[in-house]
Motif scaffolding. Structure first.
Motif, PDB file in Angstrom:
ATOM      1  N   LEU A 199       1.701  11.822  13.315  1.00 31.68           N
ATOM      2  CA  LEU A 199       3.219  11.728  12.536  1.00 31.68           C
ATOM      3  C   LEU A 199       3.686  12.381  12.250  1.00 31.68           C
ATOM      4  O   LEU A 199       4.518  12.290  12.726  1.00 31.68           O
ATOM      5  N   ARG A 222       0.593  -0.871   0.238  1.00 34.63           N
ATOM      6  CA  ARG A 222      -0.100   0.124   0.078  1.00 34.63           C
ATOM      7  C   ARG A 222       1.242   1.048  -0.296  1.00 34.63           C
ATOM      8  O   ARG A 222       0.423   2.005   0.078  1.00 34.63           O
ATOM      9  N   ASP A 280       8.771  10.237   4.769  1.00 35.99           N
ATOM     10  CA  ASP A 280       7.705  10.141   3.743  1.00 35.99           C
ATOM     11  C   ASP A 280       6.015   9.368   4.294  1.00 35.99           C
ATOM     12  O   ASP A 280       5.348   8.417   3.730  1.00 35.99           O
ATOM     13  N   MET A 281       6.607   9.780   5.875  1.00 38.19           N
ATOM     14  CA  MET A 281       4.840   8.501   7.194  1.00 38.19           C
ATOM     15  C   MET A 281       3.413   9.053   6.617  1.00 38.19           C
ATOM     16  O   MET A 281       3.618  10.405   6.290  1.00 38.19           O
ATOM     17  N   ILE A 292      13.416   3.868   9.346  1.00 33.52           N
ATOM     18  CA  ILE A 292      12.391   2.765   9.944  1.00 33.52           C
ATOM     19  C   ILE A 292      10.355   2.789   9.913  1.00 33.52           C
ATOM     20  O   ILE A 292      10.970   3.745   9.111  1.00 33.52           O
ATOM     21  N   ASP A 293      10.305   1.650   9.868  1.00 32.77           N
ATOM     22  CA  ASP A 293       8.642   1.224   9.426  1.00 32.77           C
ATOM     23  C   ASP A 293       8.330   0.393  10.164  1.00 32.77           C
ATOM     24  O   ASP A 293       8.640  -0.272  10.434  1.00 32.77           O
ATOM     25  N   LYS A 344       6.804  14.866   4.589  1.00 32.47           N
ATOM     26  CA  LYS A 344       4.909  15.013   4.150  1.00 32.47           C
ATOM     27  C   LYS A 344       4.063  15.076   4.704  1.00 32.47           C
ATOM     28  O   LYS A 344       3.938  14.491   5.340  1.00 32.47           O
ATOM     29  N   CYS A 396      10.128   4.071   6.050  1.00 27.21           N
ATOM     30  CA  CYS A 396      10.863   4.090   5.038  1.00 27.21           C
ATOM     31  C   CYS A 396      10.713   2.583   3.829  1.00 27.21           C
ATOM     32  O   CYS A 396      11.224   2.562   2.516  1.00 27.21           O
ATOM     33  N   ASP A 448       7.286   0.977  15.426  1.00 25.98           N
ATOM     34  CA  ASP A 448       6.275   2.187  15.373  1.00 25.98           C
ATOM     35  C   ASP A 448       6.955   3.719  16.164  1.00 25.98           C
ATOM     36  O   ASP A 448       6.980   3.466  16.591  1.00 25.98           O
ATOM     37  N   ILE A 449       6.710   4.326  14.826  1.00 27.28           N
ATOM     38  CA  ILE A 449       7.582   6.161  15.398  1.00 27.28           C
ATOM     39  C   ILE A 449       6.800   6.087  16.136  1.00 27.28           C
ATOM     40  O   ILE A 449       8.059   7.566  17.417  1.00 27.28           O
ATOM     41  N   LEU A 450       5.468   5.839  16.837  1.00 28.12           N
ATOM     42  CA  LEU A 450       4.856   6.281  18.080  1.00 28.12           C
ATOM     43  C   LEU A 450       5.096   5.461  19.634  1.00 28.12           C
ATOM     44  O   LEU A 450       4.708   6.256  20.470  1.00 28.12           O
ATOM     45  N   SER A 474       7.461   6.603  -5.649  1.00 24.86           N
ATOM     46  CA  SER A 474       7.761   8.028  -4.385  1.00 24.86           C
ATOM     47  C   SER A 474       8.905   8.452  -4.583  1.00 24.86           C
ATOM     48  O   SER A 474       9.119   9.378  -4.420  1.00 24.86           O
ATOM     49  N   VAL A 475       9.814   7.167  -5.439  1.00 25.44           N
ATOM     50  CA  VAL A 475      11.689   8.020  -5.161  1.00 25.44           C
ATOM     51  C   VAL A 475      11.562   8.861  -5.990  1.00 25.44           C
ATOM     52  O   VAL A 475      12.766  10.240  -5.762  1.00 25.44           O
ATOM     53  N   GLY A 497      11.293   1.041   0.512  1.00 25.21           N
ATOM     54  CA  GLY A 497      12.753   0.991   0.223  1.00 25.21           C
ATOM     55  C   GLY A 497      12.651   2.192  -0.194  1.00 25.21           C
ATOM     56  O   GLY A 497      14.246   2.267  -0.215  1.00 25.21           O
ATOM     57  N   SER A 498      12.492   2.448  -1.121  1.00 23.88           N
ATOM     58  CA  SER A 498      13.227   4.071  -2.291  1.00 23.88           C
ATOM     59  C   SER A 498      14.008   5.029  -2.147  1.00 23.88           C
ATOM     60  O   SER A 498      14.677   4.856  -2.592  1.00 23.88           O
ATOM     61  N   TRP A 499      13.089   5.514  -1.627  1.00 21.68           N
ATOM     62  CA  TRP A 499      14.107   6.572  -0.629  1.00 21.68           C
ATOM     63  C   TRP A 499      15.477   6.199   0.303  1.00 21.68           C
ATOM     64  O   TRP A 499      16.032   7.133   0.515  1.00 21.68           O
TER      65      TRP A 499
HETATM   66  C1  LIG Z   1       4.449   6.056   0.987  1.00 19.48           C
HETATM   67  S1  LIG Z   1       5.407   5.099   2.124  1.00 19.48           S
HETATM   68  C2  LIG Z   1       6.948   5.508   2.233  1.00 19.48           C
HETATM   69  C3  LIG Z   1       7.535   5.374   0.785  1.00 19.48           C
HETATM   70  C4  LIG Z   1       8.874   5.501   1.053  1.00 19.48           C
HETATM   71  N1  LIG Z   1       9.509   6.617   1.132  1.00 19.48           N
HETATM   72  C5  LIG Z   1      10.397   4.454  -0.093  1.00 19.48           C
HETATM   73  O1  LIG Z   1       9.804   5.623  -0.809  1.00 19.48           O
HETATM   74  O2  LIG Z   1       9.727   3.747   0.155  1.00 19.48           O
HETATM   75  C6  LIG Z   1       4.190   5.486   3.980  1.00 19.48           C
HETATM   76  C7  LIG Z   1       5.384   4.369   5.295  1.00 19.48           C
HETATM   77  O3  LIG Z   1       4.917   5.197   6.220  1.00 19.48           O
HETATM   78  C8  LIG Z   1       4.916   4.025   7.391  1.00 19.48           C
HETATM   79  N2  LIG Z   1       4.634   4.073   8.742  1.00 19.48           N
HETATM   80  C9  LIG Z   1       2.918   4.562   8.647  1.00 19.48           C
HETATM   81  N3  LIG Z   1       2.770   4.735  10.081  1.00 19.48           N
HETATM   82  C10 LIG Z   1       3.761   4.760  10.563  1.00 19.48           C
HETATM   83  C11 LIG Z   1       4.543   4.817  12.020  1.00 19.48           C
HETATM   84  N4  LIG Z   1       3.234   5.257  12.889  1.00 19.48           N
HETATM   85  N5  LIG Z   1       5.384   4.187  11.627  1.00 19.48           N
HETATM   86  C12 LIG Z   1       6.449   4.372  11.305  1.00 19.48           C
HETATM   87  N6  LIG Z   1       5.987   3.916   9.537  1.00 19.48           N
HETATM   88  C13 LIG Z   1       4.652   4.146   9.706  1.00 19.48           C
HETATM   89  C14 LIG Z   1       3.670   2.556   5.933  1.00 19.48           C
HETATM   90  O4  LIG Z   1       3.828   1.981   6.678  1.00 19.48           O
HETATM   91  C15 LIG Z   1       4.382   3.108   4.760  1.00 19.48           C
HETATM   92  O5  LIG Z   1       5.056   2.431   4.600  1.00 19.48           O
END
Ligand SMILES: C[S@@+](CC[C@H](N)C(=O)[O-])C[C@H]1O[C@@H](n2cnc3c(N)ncnc32)[C@H](O)[C@@H]1O
Length: 213
Positions: free
Chosen positions: A146, A13, A127-128, A86-87, A167, A64, A105-107, A39-40, A67-69
């Motif tokens: 976030l 997703r 980019d979360m 972190i993701d 973002k 992350c 989880d960042i939270l 998203s890269v 993993g593109s970024w």
């Molecule tokens: C748009 S994607 C990032 C894409 C990434 N920049 C890339 O280029 O591969 C958003 C990410 O935010 C992560 N995310 C959402 N809530 C989060 C949380 N509480 N802690 C860590 N990561 C979170 C999601 O799991 C998702 O993988």
């Protein structure tokens, strides 16, 4: 960049490149260039316009996966830099030696050894994005939560004069968040990359030169 096999896995997703009704030319380009998500190209546009990442920087990438970024940031730092991610989802692609990602989880972050590694980093990228519900107000509020955590991470770990890319979904809290960022950085711009999907409410805050505290 020379395309190199990176062992990507498909479909998620986060805009992964496994093929879906959302597929467009950037999805196909990402697949051809062996990035796991389109998203890269958002970070690439940001980097080309704002030069946030330098050679040998230590970069922290929040949200992350897939993993593109991580990959693009690692190309910008080169092997003398470090990129940490972190993701809540696992990153399953092969990463260069100077890149590592943890699943958390960042939270609810408690990993002290990870904190030691990211302390004093030069760049924080976020980019979360929350899992969307279809309700714009709920999604924007979750995105804001976030972003608030990303800003706490900035307060705690980003070096003075460091840079921040974040973002956020446009909504009621956007102006408040922008104000909080402006307080902490000498320069702050709002930018919507061309590669964002037109229907998307997402926008990026690019903040440079963290002020001394
Ligand atoms: C748009 S994607 C990032 C894409 C990434 N920049 C890339 O280029 O591969 C958003 C990410 O935010 C992560 N995310 C959402 N809530 C989060 C949380 N509480 N802690 C860590 N990561 C979170 C999601 O799991 C998702 O993988």
């Amino acid at each position: 960049m020379a395309a190199k096999k990176r062992g990507t896995k498909s479909g998620n997703r986060s805009g992964g490149v496994g093929g879906s009704k959302w597929e467009d030319h950037l999805t196909r380009q990402a697949r051809a260039e062996n990035y796991p998500a389109r998203s890269v190209y958002k970070l690439k546009e940001i980097q080309q316009k704002f030069h946030v990442i330098k050679k040998a920087d230590v970069v922290l990438d929040l949200g992350c996966a897939p993993g593109s970024w991580l990959l693009y940031a690692s190309e910008q730092t080169g092997p003398n830099g470090r990129v940490f991610g972190i993701d809540i989802q696992a990153v399953t692609i092969d990463l260069p030696k100077h890149v590592s990602a943890i699943q958390a989880d960042i939270l609810e972050m408690t990993d002290e050894s990870f904190f030691d590694q990211i302390a004093g980093c030069a760049v924080v990228l976020s980019d979360m994005a929350p899992a969307t519900t279809g309700r714009k107000d709920v999604d924007a509020f979750r995105s804001f939560e976030l972003c608030r955590m990303a800003l706490e991470t900035v307060d705690r770990f980003l070096m003075e004069k460091g840079h921040f890319v974040c973002k956020i979904f446009q909504g009621n809290d956007f102006a408040r968040f922008e104000k909080q960022v402006k307080k902490r950085f000498a320069e702050c711009r709002v930018f919507k990359p061309e590669s964002c999907r037109k229907q998307s409410k997402e926008i990026y805050i690019i903040a440079k030169q963290k002020r001394a505290t």
